[in-house]
Design a protein around this motif. Structure first.
Motif, PDB file in Angstrom:
ATOM      1  N   TRP A  66       0.841  -1.194   0.000  1.00  0.00           N
ATOM      2  CA  TRP A  66       0.000   0.000   0.000  1.00  0.00           C
ATOM      3  C   TRP A  66       0.880   1.250   0.000  1.00  0.00           C
ATOM      4  O   TRP A  66       0.673   2.174  -0.795  1.00  0.00           O
ATOM      5  N   LEU A 111       1.150   4.015  -2.971  1.00  0.00           N
ATOM      6  CA  LEU A 111       0.742   5.390  -2.711  1.00  0.00           C
ATOM      7  C   LEU A 111       1.911   6.345  -2.950  1.00  0.00           C
ATOM      8  O   LEU A 111       1.729   7.422  -3.518  1.00  0.00           O
ATOM      9  N   ILE A 149      -4.340  13.432  -3.149  1.00  0.00           N
ATOM     10  CA  ILE A 149      -4.635  12.345  -2.217  1.00  0.00           C
ATOM     11  C   ILE A 149      -5.667  12.800  -1.202  1.00  0.00           C
ATOM     12  O   ILE A 149      -5.511  13.847  -0.571  1.00  0.00           O
ATOM     13  N   GLU A 208      -7.824   7.099   0.965  1.00  0.00           N
ATOM     14  CA  GLU A 208      -6.563   6.357   0.801  1.00  0.00           C
ATOM     15  C   GLU A 208      -6.136   5.617   2.057  1.00  0.00           C
ATOM     16  O   GLU A 208      -5.097   4.958   2.045  1.00  0.00           O
TER      17      GLU A 208
END
Length: 156
Positions: free
Chosen positions: A130, A134, A144, A149
């Motif tokens: 993750w 990101l 973002i 997120e």
């Protein structure tokens, strides 16, 4: 207000209100309630509280929960909680638009989690993936949203 707010013991404390991403607001504005410092929680409670804050789009506050675990928990677990705090701060910076700082902290936190494993129901490999994904998106200039997120810390 003085230039430097002080607590009862004379230590500098910034009393300005803050928004959900931890940014200072002008004195007198209504902000998000701060996380109390130095709270001793068990690992599962730490994960639950951090997830609640992440889901609410408040990764800065989640970082403070992880920081409490890092500083008050067993020394052999400090690296885990420090890495999770770095992921939360990385998400904070990314959501604030700080691509360089966000990506750097996401990668630092991922490196601190190592190659994988499971800790307190958290799939550390999934969190590393993750964070890496990101970080790449942040570097490409994607905007973002912290709540959208937020990582799932556990399968639940």
């Amino acid at each position: 207000m003085s230039d430097r707010d002080r607590d009862g013991a004379g230590r500098a404390r910034n009393a300005r209100p803050r928004d959900g991403l931890g940014r200072p607001l002008p004195y007198g504005e209504t902000g998000v309630e701060r996380q109390p410092e130095g709270v001793v929680r068990g690992p599962e409670e730490t994960v639950r509280e951090a997830q609640r804050l992440l889901d609410a789009g408040m990764p800065f506050h989640a970082h403070e929960v992880f920081e409490d675990a890092w500083k008050t928990g067993p020394a052999e677990e400090a690296g885990l909680w420090r890495a999770l705090a770095q992921l939360a701060v990385g998400l904070t910076h990314a959501a604030r638009g700080n691509a360089v700082g966000g990506a750097r902290l996401l990668r630092r936190g991922a490196a601190g989690l190592g190659g994988g494993g499971v800790a307190y129901g958290m799939d550390l490999g999934a969190l590393v993936r993750w964070a890496d994904g990101l970080a790449h998106r942040v570097e490409r200039g994607e905007r973002i949203d912290a709540a959208r997120e937020a990582p799932r810390l556990t399968g639940g």
